[in-house]
Design an enzyme around this catalytic site. Structure first.
Site, PDB file in Angstrom:
ATOM      1  N   ASP A 211       1.233  -0.823   0.265  1.00  0.00           N
ATOM      2  CA  ASP A 211      -0.061  -0.183  -0.101  1.00  0.00           C
ATOM      3  C   ASP A 211       1.054   1.331  -0.072  1.00  0.00           C
ATOM      4  O   ASP A 211       2.045   0.694  -0.105  1.00  0.00           O
ATOM      5  CB  ASP A 211      -0.562   0.069   1.329  1.00  0.00           C
ATOM      6  CG  ASP A 211       0.062  -0.278   2.631  1.00  0.00           C
ATOM      7  OD1 ASP A 211       0.039  -0.705   2.562  1.00  0.00           O
ATOM      8  OD2 ASP A 211       0.853   0.765   2.873  1.00  0.00           O
ATOM      9  N   ASP A 213       0.556   3.698   2.312  1.00  0.00           N
ATOM     10  CA  ASP A 213       0.447   4.150   3.840  1.00  0.00           C
ATOM     11  C   ASP A 213      -0.625   4.903   3.596  1.00  0.00           C
ATOM     12  O   ASP A 213      -1.789   4.639   2.943  1.00  0.00           O
ATOM     13  CB  ASP A 213       1.542   4.434   4.062  1.00  0.00           C
ATOM     14  CG  ASP A 213       1.868   5.108   5.650  1.00  0.00           C
ATOM     15  OD1 ASP A 213       1.356   3.745   6.280  1.00  0.00           O
ATOM     16  OD2 ASP A 213       2.204   5.417   6.518  1.00  0.00           O
TER      17      ASP A 213
HETATM   18  N1  ADE Z   1       1.935  -2.996   6.879  1.00  0.00           N
HETATM   19  C1  ADE Z   1       2.046  -3.255   5.769  1.00  0.00           C
HETATM   20  N2  ADE Z   1       1.022  -1.886   5.515  1.00  0.00           N
HETATM   21  C2  ADE Z   1       2.245  -1.061   6.381  1.00  0.00           C
HETATM   22  C3  ADE Z   1       1.968   0.562   7.183  1.00  0.00           C
HETATM   23  N3  ADE Z   1       1.130   1.472   5.826  1.00  0.00           N
HETATM   24  N4  ADE Z   1       2.231   0.789   7.741  1.00  0.00           N
HETATM   25  C4  ADE Z   1       2.418   0.100   8.260  1.00  0.00           C
HETATM   26  N5  ADE Z   1       2.814  -0.918   8.683  1.00  0.00           N
HETATM   27  C5  ADE Z   1       2.272  -1.937   7.057  1.00  0.00           C
END
Ligand code: ADE
Length: 273
Positions: A211, A213
């Site tokens: 992703d 974030d």
């Molecule tokens: N693991 C996968 N995506 C994450 C994110 N955006 N923040 C923290 N841990 C994660």
């Protein structure tokens, strides 16, 4: 040599692991996340451990990282290859890409991050371990060659910001992690990488980007469903990379780097008694 693999999900394919035997281990630091599976991958001895337990019962801050690393070492592991799901902090690291981590920023707190705390049955002394480089370069290069060999998009370097969790970052935190120079964000690389180093092991991790974030303009925050879906869709890539990296490491006849890992720990210990 024996190679520990930390990750778990996806490695349960019965054709992947030859002659698996379950090992239920207790360490001076308590129990690891689950039983360890000892077997081999294409003839190379490996030990598999699900970081969060096979039922994903431990959240990142509750994983017994010390017991996990100690258990792998006590079964004879000389190397650890790890997988980790990560959010991306930079545009060019896209969901679905792989990243071979080369550094970290520690944003965790309260985790047991050393074996050298006078635990009964643990090592003695005070250990001030250098963290540059944070990961084993040999193992990193093995992961990278494996990923490139498979034709996957794989970034050769990346700094992971490891946050405490279990919540995801706020937008301001995400922007701050970018300013700090982080490329990806996760919740498990620290203290795992540091403990593996304290144990004198060769450790490297391949991150799977799931992703963006929450730092991008006009975008929703990351969600669990997004992470799980991307992880499920792409974990086969990370597994293939680890399987090939195991072969690459086993084919190398020069093990002198393993002595360097051990010597580094010896030289980092003060007040041995
Ligand atoms: N693991 C996968 N995506 C994450 C994110 N955006 N923040 C923290 N841990 C994660």
């Amino acid at each position: 040599m024996q190679i520990g693999i930390i990750g778990g999900s996806g490695f349960d394919d019965p054709n992947l692991f030859e002659n698996p035997i379950e090992r239920d281990i207790t360490t001076p630091f308590g129990k690891p996340s689950d039983v360890l599976l000892e077997g081999s991958i294409k003839g190379v001895s490996c030990v598999l451990l699900a970081r969060h337990g096979r039922k994903h019962q431990y959240q990142p801050s509750d994983v017994n990282y010390r017991a996990n690393i100690w258990a792998l070492k006590s079964l004879g592991c000389t190397h650890i290859l790890a997988t980790t799901a990560t959010g991306s902090l930079v545009e060019q690291y896209r969901p679905g890409d792989l990243v071979v981590l080369d550094d970290f920023i520690d944003r965790t707190w309260g985790r047991q991050c050393t074996f050298y705390d006078r635990t009964e049955g643990g090592p003695r002394g005070v250990c001030h371990l250098p963290m540059r480089p944070a990961f084993c370069e040999k193992a990193r290069q093995a992961l990278l060659s494996a990923a490139r060999g498979r034709g996957h998009v794989c970034h050769a370097t990346g700094t992971a910001v490891t946050k405490q969790g279990p919540r995801f970052s706020s937008r301001a935190e995400s922007l701050m992690h970018r300013q700090w120079g982080g490329h990806v964000v996760n919740m498990t690389t620290v203290p795992e990488v540091a403990l593996a180093k304290e144990a004198g092991l060769s450790y490297a991790a391949v991150a799977l980007v799931t992703d963006y974030d929450c730092w991008r303009e006009n975008e929703q925050s990351v969600s669990v469903s997004e992470v799980l879906e991307m992880f499920a869709r792409n974990i086969k890539k990370a597994i293939d990379v680890i399987v090939d990296a195991v072969q690459i490491l086993a084919a190398d006849s020069d093990y002198s780097y393993l002595d360097c890992h051990k010597d580094l720990v010896t030289s980092a210990i003060m007040l041995k008694n």
